[in-house]
Design a protein around this motif. Structure first.
Motif, PDB file in Angstrom:
ATOM      1  N   ARG A   1       0.833  -1.201   0.000  1.00 11.41           N
ATOM      2  CA  ARG A   1       0.000   0.000   0.000  1.00 11.41           C
ATOM      3  C   ARG A   1       0.865   1.247   0.000  1.00 11.41           C
ATOM      4  NH1 ARG A   1      -4.920  -0.884  -0.624  1.00 11.41           N
ATOM      5  NH2 ARG A   1      -5.822  -2.887   0.003  1.00 11.41           N
ATOM      6  N   SER A   2       0.545   2.168  -0.892  1.00 15.82           N
ATOM      7  CA  SER A   2       1.255   3.439  -0.969  1.00 15.82           C
ATOM      8  C   SER A   2       0.702   4.402   0.073  1.00 15.82           C
ATOM      9  CB  SER A   2       1.105   4.040  -2.370  1.00 15.82           C
ATOM     10  OG  SER A   2       1.583   3.146  -3.346  1.00 15.82           O
ATOM     11  N   ILE A   3       1.288   5.571   0.160  1.00  8.47           N
ATOM     12  CA  ILE A   3       0.875   6.556   1.152  1.00  8.47           C
ATOM     13  C   ILE A   3      -0.570   7.010   0.933  1.00  8.47           C
ATOM     14  CG2 ILE A   3       1.703   8.545  -0.182  1.00  8.47           C
ATOM     15  CD1 ILE A   3       2.639   9.770   2.476  1.00  8.47           C
ATOM     16  N   ASP A   4      -1.067   6.882  -0.310  1.00 11.38           N
ATOM     17  CA  ASP A   4      -2.444   7.281  -0.594  1.00 11.38           C
ATOM     18  C   ASP A   4      -3.446   6.167  -0.326  1.00 11.38           C
ATOM     19  OD1 ASP A   4      -1.851   5.575  -2.649  1.00 11.38           O
ATOM     20  OD2 ASP A   4      -2.220   7.020  -4.264  1.00 11.38           O
ATOM     21  N   GLY A   5      -2.960   5.020   0.145  1.00 13.96           N
ATOM     22  CA  GLY A   5      -3.852   3.907   0.464  1.00 13.96           C
ATOM     23  C   GLY A   5      -4.073   2.941  -0.667  1.00 13.96           C
ATOM     24  N   ASP A   6      -3.668   3.299  -1.882  1.00 18.36           N
ATOM     25  CA  ASP A   6      -3.831   2.406  -3.027  1.00 18.36           C
ATOM     26  C   ASP A   6      -2.745   1.338  -3.029  1.00 18.36           C
ATOM     27  OD1 ASP A   6      -6.028   3.827  -3.886  1.00 18.36           O
ATOM     28  OD2 ASP A   6      -4.870   5.121  -5.228  1.00 18.36           O
ATOM     29  N   ALA A   7      -2.985   0.289  -3.795  1.00 19.15           N
ATOM     30  CA  ALA A   7      -2.024  -0.820  -3.851  1.00 19.15           C
ATOM     31  C   ALA A   7      -1.804  -1.230  -5.299  1.00 19.15           C
ATOM     32  CB  ALA A   7      -2.526  -2.000  -3.027  1.00 19.15           C
ATOM     33  N   HIS A   8      -1.031  -0.434  -6.038  1.00 21.79           N
ATOM     34  CA  HIS A   8      -0.692  -0.835  -7.397  1.00 21.79           C
ATOM     35  C   HIS A   8       0.670  -1.509  -7.447  1.00 21.79           C
ATOM     36  CE1 HIS A   8       0.562   3.389  -6.815  1.00 21.79           C
ATOM     37  NE2 HIS A   8       1.633   3.048  -7.498  1.00 21.79           N
ATOM     38  N   PHE A   9       1.459  -1.398  -6.360  1.00 23.60           N
ATOM     39  CA  PHE A   9       2.707  -2.147  -6.234  1.00 23.60           C
ATOM     40  C   PHE A   9       2.442  -3.461  -5.513  1.00 23.60           C
ATOM     41  CE2 PHE A   9       4.916   2.153  -6.191  1.00 23.60           C
ATOM     42  CZ  PHE A   9       5.446   2.013  -7.459  1.00 23.60           C
ATOM     43  N   ASN A  10       3.359  -4.420  -5.738  1.00 19.23           N
ATOM     44  CA  ASN A  10       3.228  -5.716  -5.086  1.00 19.23           C
ATOM     45  C   ASN A  10       4.590  -6.298  -4.746  1.00 19.23           C
ATOM     46  OD1 ASN A  10       0.164  -6.621  -5.623  1.00 19.23           O
ATOM     47  ND2 ASN A  10       0.940  -5.611  -7.460  1.00 19.23           N
ATOM     48  N   GLU A  11       4.582  -7.172  -3.750  1.00 20.83           N
ATOM     49  CA  GLU A  11       5.697  -8.060  -3.480  1.00 20.83           C
ATOM     50  C   GLU A  11       5.303  -9.424  -4.030  1.00 20.83           C
ATOM     51  OE1 GLU A  11       8.473  -9.093   0.355  1.00 20.83           O
ATOM     52  OE2 GLU A  11       6.310  -9.238   0.630  1.00 20.83           O
ATOM     53  N   VAL A  12       6.174 -10.029  -4.813  1.00 19.49           N
ATOM     54  CA  VAL A  12       5.863 -11.305  -5.454  1.00 19.49           C
ATOM     55  C   VAL A  12       6.889 -12.335  -4.985  1.00 19.49           C
ATOM     56  CG1 VAL A  12       5.511 -12.521  -7.625  1.00 19.49           C
ATOM     57  CG2 VAL A  12       4.923 -10.101  -7.453  1.00 19.49           C
TER      58      VAL A  12
END
Length: 385
Positions: A210-221
């Motif tokens: 989750r980024s600082i804006d609350g969204d989750a476009h990044f991931n750990e795989v």
């Protein structure tokens, strides 16, 4: 660079101008129907698979791919026009962006015939989204230090390790993974290979970041000894480093490296037209517009180099370095000059765009290689020691 600009201008006078009008009409219609709200950094955060499919229906995905693989056989300059207009409008293009931008050229250049026919038509149709597995925990921008390993089992490969900051992996149908197949970590660029891994996979765990804006476009795989078929190898075994470097020219050279915050600049210009501008604000607006235009000319030149079949690695690094710095400078300049308080809610479109720019700007000079790494590439390319 001048020659590239002149060559691309000859094409732009006719077909490119008509294409630009078509894209603008499409985007105006989408906005009128309320299918999206303009946003900053939309190529990273604005994921809308249905929008991507509508773009594909217009023939604007897979534009530079051969028609035999579902593409449209058009030039990098035509593709530049489409991507430029999408970014300037803040359209939700993240679902298809990485697959269309760099995975399609990589598979076209390095893939087997089976891989080309399996993945390229879906990319062009907006039904195949592909993530990139490069970065790893504790590696920073030192890509050559990766520890993910692929073990050759004869009829298959077994991959173990962790990738991080993997954009849109949770929405992707496949992932191109860079792993060590030979040697040890100290071998650096030697012994690295790429693989196309289909998703989802029972032994691959995708965790949102989750980024600082609350969204989750990044991931750990995380690859838990995930086994894939032998034919998942992309290109030559051990040639992964050279292949990745070729891909990065596409990643670093595009207009997304200076246009991520242009929707905010346009919205501010609209605000100033409505409310009136002070002399200081007019000066700031003019300076930002001038910098954007200069970067646009640089990026257009890189597209011209690609159209001519050349590999503009150094020019691409310059665009990415200057462009990503500009994106952050634009946000700060507008925040300071406008007097507007950035807010994500409340219905004020300009304040919402400003909030998006503020929250996303810390990543601008990190992703795709830090500015320090890019300046090293430029220095080496210019023969500076």
């Amino acid at each position: 660079m001048t020659a590239a600009v002149n060559a691309s201008t000859e094409v732009a006078d006719t077909d490119l101008a008509e294409l630009r009008r078509d894209v603008r009409a499409f985007l105006a219609d989408e906005l009128e129907r309320g299918t999206f709200e303009p946003s900053c950094d939309s190529w990273m955060t604005g994921c809308d698979p249905e929008f991507s499919r509508r773009v594909a229906e217009r023939g604007w995905l897979g534009m530079t791919m051969p028609t035999e693989y579902g593409g449209h056989g058009r030039s990098p300059l035509e593709r530049f026009v489409v991507t430029e207009e999408m970014l300037a409008a803040g359209a939700p293009v993240a679902a298809h962006w990485i697959a269309d931008r760099q995975m399609a050229p990589s598979i076209r250049n390095n893939g087997t015939e089976v891989q080309k026919r399996r993945y390229l038509p879906g990319i062009a149709a907006g039904t195949m989204f592909i993530a990139i597995g490069m970065s790893e925990p504790d590696s920073g921008s030192d890509l050559a230090s990766i520890r993910t390993r692929a073990v050759d089992l004869g009829d298959r490969w077994r991959i173990s390790g962790t990738k991080v900051w993997t954009t849109q992996a949770h929405h992707s149908h496949a992932m191109v993974v860079l792993a060590r197949t030979d040697g040890q970590a100290g071998d650096r660029q030697q012994g690295l290979s790429q693989f196309i891994v289909d998703l989802p996979h029972s032994d691959i765990e995708i965790r949102p970041i989750r980024s600082i804006d609350g969204d989750a476009h990044f991931n750990e795989v995380i690859f838990h000894d995930a086994e894939i078929s032998a034919d998942a190898l992309l290109g030559q075994r051990g040639a992964g480093w050279a292949q990745v470097m070729g891909e990065l020219a596409y990643e670093r050279s595009g207009p997304e490296r200076y246009l991520s915050t242009i929707p905010l600049l346009r919205a501010w210009a609209d605000e100033l037209r409505r409310s009136g501008a002070t002399e200081s604000q007019r000066t700031t607006l003019g300076q930002l517009a001038a910098r954007a235009w200069a970067l646009r000319q640089m990026s257009w030149s890189v597209a011209g180099e690609l159209a001519a079949g050349r590999k503009p690695d150094v020019l691409a690094a310059m665009v990415k370095d200057l462009g990503s710095s500009f994106e952050g400078d634009l946000v700060e300049a507008i925040r300071a000059s406008s007097g507007t308080i950035a807010r994500r809610g409340g219905g004020d479109r300009f304040a919402t765009l400003l909030a998006g720019g503020v929250l996303n700007s810390p990543a601008f000079t990190l992703r795709g290689g830090t500015n320090e790494i890019l300046r090293g590439i430029v220095a080496r390319g210019l023969g500076i020691r």
